[in-house]
Design an enzyme around this catalytic site. Sequence first.
Site, mmCIF file in Angstrom:
data_model
loop_
_atom_site.group_PDB
_atom_site.id
_atom_site.type_symbol
_atom_site.label_atom_id
_atom_site.label_comp_id
_atom_site.label_asym_id
_atom_site.label_seq_id
_atom_site.Cartn_x
_atom_site.Cartn_y
_atom_site.Cartn_z
ATOM 1 N N LEU A 85 3.195 -8.853 -9.196
ATOM 2 C CA LEU A 85 3.224 -7.587 -10.104
ATOM 3 C C LEU A 85 3.576 -6.546 -9.090
ATOM 4 C CD1 LEU A 85 0.343 -9.528 -10.599
ATOM 5 C CD2 LEU A 85 0.223 -7.525 -12.402
ATOM 6 N N ALA A 86 4.218 -6.691 -8.038
ATOM 7 C CA ALA A 86 4.471 -5.655 -6.986
ATOM 8 C C ALA A 86 5.888 -4.977 -7.655
ATOM 9 C CB ALA A 86 4.797 -5.898 -5.604
ATOM 10 N N GLY B 257 16.323 10.335 -21.745
ATOM 11 C CA GLY B 257 16.328 9.006 -22.092
ATOM 12 C C GLY B 257 15.157 8.462 -22.510
ATOM 13 N N LEU C 279 0.869 -1.127 0.041
ATOM 14 C CA LEU C 279 -0.080 0.032 -0.093
ATOM 15 C C LEU C 279 0.971 1.308 -0.084
ATOM 16 C CD1 LEU C 279 -2.970 -0.909 2.186
ATOM 17 C CD2 LEU C 279 -2.883 -1.081 -0.167
ATOM 18 N N THR C 280 1.713 1.388 -0.921
ATOM 19 C CA THR C 280 2.611 2.738 -1.255
ATOM 20 C C THR C 280 1.107 3.669 -1.910
ATOM 21 O OG1 THR C 280 2.881 1.919 -3.656
ATOM 22 C CG2 THR C 280 4.384 1.418 -1.734
ATOM 23 N N THR D 11 7.763 -5.898 -18.277
ATOM 24 C CA THR D 11 7.186 -4.804 -19.116
ATOM 25 C C THR D 11 8.098 -4.775 -20.427
ATOM 26 O OG1 THR D 11 7.442 -2.299 -19.516
ATOM 27 C CG2 THR D 11 8.897 -3.187 -17.948
ATOM 28 N N ASP D 12 7.765 -4.110 -21.389
ATOM 29 C CA ASP D 12 8.395 -4.043 -22.723
ATOM 30 C C ASP D 12 9.336 -3.107 -22.957
ATOM 31 O OD1 ASP D 12 6.848 -1.864 -22.877
ATOM 32 O OD2 ASP D 12 6.060 -2.098 -24.895
ATOM 33 N N GLU D 13 9.525 -2.262 -21.495
ATOM 34 C CA GLU D 13 10.551 -1.323 -21.447
ATOM 35 C C GLU D 13 11.950 -1.948 -21.009
ATOM 36 O OE1 GLU D 13 9.648 2.441 -19.531
ATOM 37 O OE2 GLU D 13 7.437 1.920 -19.529
ATOM 38 N N SER E 245 6.595 1.574 -10.657
ATOM 39 C CA SER E 245 6.627 1.472 -12.212
ATOM 40 C C SER E 245 6.541 3.028 -12.940
ATOM 41 C CB SER E 245 5.238 0.967 -12.590
ATOM 42 O OG SER E 245 4.153 1.610 -12.161
ATOM 43 N N LYS F 61 13.540 -3.378 -13.825
ATOM 44 C CA LYS F 61 12.812 -4.233 -14.261
ATOM 45 C C LYS F 61 13.424 -5.229 -14.848
ATOM 46 C CE LYS F 61 8.678 -4.983 -13.644
ATOM 47 N NZ LYS F 61 8.047 -6.122 -12.924
ATOM 48 N N ASP G 87 11.152 17.312 -23.265
ATOM 49 C CA ASP G 87 11.321 15.958 -23.253
ATOM 50 C C ASP G 87 11.950 15.324 -22.113
ATOM 51 O OD1 ASP G 87 10.470 13.479 -24.002
ATOM 52 O OD2 ASP G 87 11.434 13.403 -25.926
ATOM 53 N N TYR H 93 13.881 2.979 -14.078
ATOM 54 C CA TYR H 93 12.710 1.890 -13.874
ATOM 55 C C TYR H 93 13.043 0.740 -14.811
ATOM 56 C CZ TYR H 93 8.387 -0.053 -15.373
ATOM 57 O OH TYR H 93 7.503 -1.047 -15.593
ATOM 58 N N VAL I 174 2.477 17.313 -23.084
ATOM 59 C CA VAL I 174 2.921 16.311 -24.239
ATOM 60 C C VAL I 174 4.247 16.579 -24.054
ATOM 61 C CG1 VAL I 174 2.906 15.726 -26.379
ATOM 62 C CG2 VAL I 174 0.783 16.234 -25.262
#
Length: 368
Positions: free
Chosen positions: A96-97, A309, A50-51, A149-151, A100, A179, A306, A175, A231
């Site tokens: 899943l914790a 990275g 519970l962050t 993740t795909d990252e 992100s 992962k 932006d 991040y 954006v």
Amino acid sequence: MQLNTHGKLALAEKALMRIIVTGGAGFIGSAVVRHLIENTECVVANLDKLTYAGNLESLADVKDSSRYSFYQVDICDSAALDAVFAEFKPSAVMHLAAESHVDRSIDGPAEFIQTNIVGTYNLLEATRRYWNALADDEKRGFRFHHISTDEVYGDLEGTDDLFTESTSYAPSSPYSASKASSDHLVRAWQRTYGLPVLLTNCSNNYGPYHFPEKLIPHVILNALAGKPLPVYGDGSQIRDWLYVEDHARALVEVVSKGAVGETYNIGGHNEKRNLEVVQTICELLDELVPQATKRSYKELITFVKDRPGHDLRYAIDASKIERELGWTPLETFDSGLRKTVHWYLDNKDWWQRVLSGDYRLGRLGGTL
């Protein structure tokens, strides 16, 4: 460790699986828990620290189920993990914790290293201790499913290239590096210790109960408040968008039917530029809740510097999971985004409590 073990194991013998879901109060985790309780006979233990991103109000529809339990546990707490495993006796773990949010990882990477790497290590070791003590037939049926993740793949150079399960890792942010590290740990625990693992790497998720710091809910709520819609750069970054309920279905297919040691990429077949995503949200809001001034929400779009990275393009080849497990997404981007916008319009109490911080009051661990 603080527990809420409502109806904790009453239906265990009748269930297909007894599943620990770590991070089950988060965006994707809560979708998985809801899907398991509403559409399967599984018994589910939700482990969540519970962050700020964990919200038990996202589980209001299933919290009273006799097949649902909640444990407020930090995956970095080995003793607490051992206690949960001993009490709940899972036949699978869906991990899943994780921290992100890319921007947060740039501003403060230490928490991402601690949770995503050290936490995954602690969970693997707790799982291994539990798994080693199982009878042989229970060992063979056990699964540790790591959701990533795909990252971790970095970004794609060509406009036609796709991430596959064999794409080399090249993470760009703290991040995604954390992962990637956790993915490597999971594979090493299978290779070294024989732990029966599965891995999945998904594209960008969106849908109901999404924390407002992420792009789509942030744009929806800013627009409704008449605030600027930021954006990054020129908005040319391309992402493959996956409706969260489609993702939850895919994850349950993998943990129940996937082959041990395999990786499955999960994507939505919906490549969109970030600017296009924001513009489409504005068009939906223009249709559903037009401004009194009759001006388009697009006039709120503001281009900002932006982030460091920033990967240009992600795109998933999801043919393996389609071919081997028969999963395909049910939602197109247009249908999923319309559902998402409608959900935020219809569930103001949920997101207003998130924005105010009230969702964190009255938790098992105390108040703010």
